[in-house]
Design an enzyme around this catalytic site. Structure first.
Site, PDB file in Angstrom:
ATOM      1  N   LYS A   1     104.882  44.448  24.204  1.00 17.40           N
ATOM      2  CA  LYS A   1     105.098  44.808  22.690  1.00 17.40           C
ATOM      3  C   LYS A   1     105.228  46.126  22.522  1.00 17.40           C
ATOM      4  O   LYS A   1     106.107  46.729  21.567  1.00 17.40           O
ATOM      5  CB  LYS A   1     103.675  44.220  22.397  1.00 17.40           C
ATOM      6  CG  LYS A   1     103.589  42.784  22.495  1.00 17.40           C
ATOM      7  CD  LYS A   1     102.094  42.174  22.023  1.00 17.40           C
ATOM      8  CE  LYS A   1     101.036  42.877  22.650  1.00 17.40           C
ATOM      9  NZ  LYS A   1     100.683  42.682  23.959  1.00 17.40           N
TER      10      LYS A   1
ATOM     11  N   GLY B   1     101.271  38.353  21.828  1.00 17.11           N
ATOM     12  CA  GLY B   1     101.364  37.956  23.150  1.00 17.11           C
ATOM     13  C   GLY B   1     100.247  38.675  24.234  1.00 17.11           C
ATOM     14  O   GLY B   1      99.551  39.651  23.538  1.00 17.11           O
TER      15      GLY B   1
ATOM     16  N   ASP C   1      86.676  27.900  44.409  1.00 15.54           N
ATOM     17  CA  ASP C   1      87.379  26.625  44.311  1.00 15.54           C
ATOM     18  C   ASP C   1      86.567  25.668  43.424  1.00 15.54           C
ATOM     19  O   ASP C   1      87.361  24.776  42.558  1.00 15.54           O
ATOM     20  CB  ASP C   1      87.406  26.252  45.756  1.00 15.54           C
ATOM     21  CG  ASP C   1      88.239  27.303  46.655  1.00 15.54           C
ATOM     22  OD1 ASP C   1      88.865  28.183  46.119  1.00 15.54           O
ATOM     23  OD2 ASP C   1      87.749  27.047  47.798  1.00 15.54           O
TER      24      ASP C   1
ATOM     25  N   THR D   1     102.723  42.452  28.143  1.00 15.83           N
ATOM     26  CA  THR D   1     104.043  41.813  28.170  1.00 15.83           C
ATOM     27  C   THR D   1     105.192  42.759  27.721  1.00 15.83           C
ATOM     28  O   THR D   1     106.375  42.120  27.580  1.00 15.83           O
ATOM     29  CB  THR D   1     103.901  40.377  27.514  1.00 15.83           C
ATOM     30  OG1 THR D   1     103.189  40.717  26.023  1.00 15.83           O
ATOM     31  CG2 THR D   1     103.022  39.533  28.314  1.00 15.83           C
TER      32      THR D   1
ATOM     33  N   HIS E   1      88.160  27.164  56.600  1.00 16.12           N
ATOM     34  CA  HIS E   1      88.389  26.891  55.085  1.00 16.12           C
ATOM     35  C   HIS E   1      89.721  27.215  54.672  1.00 16.12           C
ATOM     36  O   HIS E   1      90.206  26.204  53.739  1.00 16.12           O
ATOM     37  CB  HIS E   1      87.279  28.046  54.624  1.00 16.12           C
ATOM     38  CG  HIS E   1      87.238  27.685  53.009  1.00 16.12           C
ATOM     39  ND1 HIS E   1      86.239  27.298  52.390  1.00 16.12           N
ATOM     40  CD2 HIS E   1      87.858  28.235  52.145  1.00 16.12           C
ATOM     41  CE1 HIS E   1      86.514  27.233  50.924  1.00 16.12           C
ATOM     42  NE2 HIS E   1      87.387  28.048  50.894  1.00 16.12           N
ATOM     43  N   GLU E   2      90.376  28.263  54.849  1.00 15.31           N
ATOM     44  CA  GLU E   2      91.820  28.362  54.603  1.00 15.31           C
ATOM     45  C   GLU E   2      92.741  27.657  55.219  1.00 15.31           C
ATOM     46  O   GLU E   2      93.653  27.408  54.401  1.00 15.31           O
ATOM     47  CB  GLU E   2      92.201  29.995  54.850  1.00 15.31           C
ATOM     48  CG  GLU E   2      91.198  30.998  54.167  1.00 15.31           C
ATOM     49  CD  GLU E   2      91.209  30.906  52.851  1.00 15.31           C
ATOM     50  OE1 GLU E   2      92.132  30.486  52.287  1.00 15.31           O
ATOM     51  OE2 GLU E   2      90.107  31.152  51.920  1.00 15.31           O
TER      52      GLU E   2
END
Length: 652
Positions: free
Chosen positions: A235, A229, A528, A233, A451-452
């Site tokens: 393990k 994984g 972007d 996560t 822009h945002e």
């Protein structure tokens, strides 16, 4: 009440011979004897040194010693004959030392004659002749320096090398550490968000506790479990929980502990590790980051021989060879399963391969509850809302989020952690800390706000888009002058074409707003455009969403280059097809830009209002954007509460 003797069973053939408790230290008899000898030697040396350093007046024979004897100031003396042939007189005076309050002693170097005894008797001086012991003298003068040097070498080198485990004969010894069950052990109650993986390892622990329950139908215990994984996560945490729950010996080792600068050390350590396991069978052995030693034996471009291959070969043989014994279960963890050797992953070695993926929405909420046990949270904190706003976060990210929120609350002097602290910590973990020191002038602030706002407005108006969480023009990290954040309502495992096209239009919204409102474009759309290009190429090459190309997969070339495999891979499509792929990718991006610009031109007035409010407040919530879009202004909290209260009545 008399206790009954234990029965002789297959699991315990000799009850009288119990396995020694690993927590009970053995009596180090050899080391104890060495310490006693060293202590005795030091004590003897100190006494000898102090005896020699007593206050002794060194006098001349004539006139000092003669005057003392004739004036009756000497009580007794000894005439010592040295082994080396020298002679001296050591005696005690009648007067007292003012410091030690003891009779003063003196020493006189002298050549003894026949008249000396008569002269001492005539002056009432008690005396005796004494010959120095040659054995003691030789022992002290000969052995003492040698013993001191050997003791010094022992403490400086031998004990240090043993403590480090790097003795000349210990390179091939395994560095696996046997874990003991302490008070602060991790259990399955501390693991959340990976229920399927936890169920599989719980079955292994239950098998070790009650093997007959699973063997009655002919099943056998798995030989190996591979935990795979992304990083963070859980393990290693799951392995710690197995160690805390299992009633059998648990050994832990890292994959990098096998490889050394000496040839053959890795294979020797593998064999020694399994020897330890056989002595303590049944047992569990956990190998963390097994990709350090289990990489594929594919020789790549240059070929050659590697020490790592010998270590891997030894591991393969020990896991499933002619001399393999039951009772040893290997649990390994890696976040690079693609580089592991196929022979290591086959059944019979790693029978189970458990994928531990990023937690789902419900899993993230459970993980947040676990990490908030020791944190004072406000009663209004909504962990479910926080979990919705953290898609893609691993368990380690969520633990870091809760810790950052606690630190932020303490830094601002709060008694409890409130929701704003958690949201600020979430934004800090994902995008970086606010950089208010990066001051933007009015022109840059306006461009960033436009822009945002372009991103947010297109996100609100395209189909199948997620709700907006907030917009900000406060710089974060090193790459963001602003950010538009969404709050997913649920986890998505597939993406539709309509949804992807909406995402592309939203990514193009910032550049389209700059072009529409400012008449110019800036470098702020770099990330972007990179993300939009990646998505468009995946739609064409991987997901077959191009009408011109059709349902085909061509590969994007984004695979990890490992040992030259992708370098030598032949291209599976023609140059003409490559040109079509480029043309389709460009067409999809241009259409997404045109869609974003059309939406912004239609709602230009709303775009200006949201941008102006963003410049004024620096941060807008999703409800503020909804108010500006639907009502033309930001409503007060009272107006929102009144509208929510009136909504059910309107429906009925």
């Amino acid at each position: 009440m008399e206790s009954k003797p234990e029965k002789r069973t297959k699991e315990n053939p000799d009850p009288a011979r119990r396995r020694p408790d690993p927590e009970t230290p053995k009596m180090p008899l050899r080391g104890l004897l060495i310490w006693v000898a060293v202590f005795t030697l030091i004590l003897f040396s100190v006494q000898f040194y102090l005896r020699e350093q007593e206050s002794v007046d060194r006098l001349s024979y004539n006139p000092d010693f003669v005057n003392l004897v004739e004036t009756k100031k000497v009580t007794e003396c000894e005439v010592v004959q040295e082994v080396s042939g020298g002679q001296y007189i050591i005696g005690t005076r009648r007067d007292v030392d003012p410091v030690s309050k003891k009779p003063r002693k003196f020493r006189v170097e002298v050549v003894v004659t026949d008249d000396l005894p008569q002269w001492l008797r005539a002056n009432d001086v008690k005396f005796q002749f004494k010959r120095q012991s040659p054995v003691m003298y030789q022992l002290i003068s000969g052995l003492l320096p040698v013993i001191l040097i050997l003791g010094l070498l022992y403490f400086l080198f031998v004990r240090q090398m043993r403590a480090m485990g790097n003795g000349a004969m210990s390179f091939g010894k395994s560095r696996a550490r046997m874990l003991t069950r302490d008070r602060k052990r991790v259990t399955f109650k501390d693991v959340a968000g990976i229920d399927e993986a936890k169920d599989e390892v719980v079955e292994i622990v239950e098998f070790l506790k009650d093997p007959k329950r699973f063997q009655k139908l002919g099943g056998r215990i798995p030989k190996g479990v591979l935990l795979m994984g992304p990083p963070g996560t859980g393990k290693t945490l799951l392995a710690k929980a197995i160690a805390g729950e299992a009633d059998v010996p648990f050994f832990s080792i890292s994959g990098s502990d096998f490889v050394e600068m000496f040839v053959g050390v890795g294979a020797s350590r593998v064999r020694d590790m399994f020897e330890q396991g056989k002595k303590n069978a049944p047992c569990l052995i956990f190998i963390d980051e097994i990709d350090a030693v289990g990489r594929s034996r594919f020789s790549g471009i240059g070929g050659g021989h590697d020490e790592r291959e010998q270590t891997l070969n030894a591991l393969l043989v020990e896991m499933d060879g002619f001399d393999t014994q039951e009772g040893i279960i290997i649990i390994a963890a890696t976040n690079r399963p693609d580089v592991l050797d196929p022979a290591l992953q086959r059944p019979g070695r790693f029978d189970r391969q458990i994928v531990i993926d990023l937690p789902t929405l419900a899993g993230r909420e459970e993980i947040l509850k676990i990490h908030s046990r020791n944190i004072l949270l406000d009663s209004k904190v909504d962990l479910q809302r926080l979990a919705r706003g953290t898609p893609g976060f691993s368990g380690a990210d969520l633990a870091n989020l809760m810790n950052e929120a606690a630190l932020l609350g303490a830094r601002t002097g709060k008694d409890v952690v409130v929701m704003s602290d958690l949201e600020e910590a979430r934004d800090k973990v994902r995008w970086g800390r606010e950089r208010r020191s990066r001051v933007l002038d009015d022109k840059e602030r306006r461009i960033t706000a436009i822009h945002e706002t372009g991103h947010a407005l297109v996100m609100k108006l395209v189909a199948e888009s997620e709700p907006i969480h907030k917009i900000t023009i406060i710089p974060r990290g090193s790459a963001y002058l602003g950010a538009t954040m969404q709050l997913p309502e649920k986890d998505r495992y597939t993406q539709g074409r309509v949804n992807l096209l909406g995402m592309l239009a939203a990514l193009m919204g910032g550049r389209a707003a700059e072009e529409l409102m400012c008449g110019d474009i800036t470098t702020g759309a770099r990330s972007d455009l990179r993300e939009a290009t990646r998505l468009a190429r995946l739609m064409v090459c991987e997901w077959g969403m191009s009408p011109e190309i059709g349902p085909q997969s061509f590969g994007t070339g984004d695979e990890m280059v490992f040992l030259g495999r992708e370098v030598t891979r032949a291209q599976t499509y023609s140059e003409a097809t490559a040109q079509k792929i480029d043309a389709e990718t460009g067409r999809i991006l241009r259409e997404a830009f045109a869609q974003a610009r059309q939406i912004l031109e239609t709602h230009r007035e709303v775009l200006e209002k949201i941008a102006a409010a963003l410049i004024e407040r620096e941060t807008l919530d999703g409800v503020d954007v909804d108010d500006l879009l639907n009502h033309g202004r930001i409503r007060t909290d009272e107006e929102r509460l009144a509208a929510e209260a009136a909504a059910p009545a309107t429906v009925t």
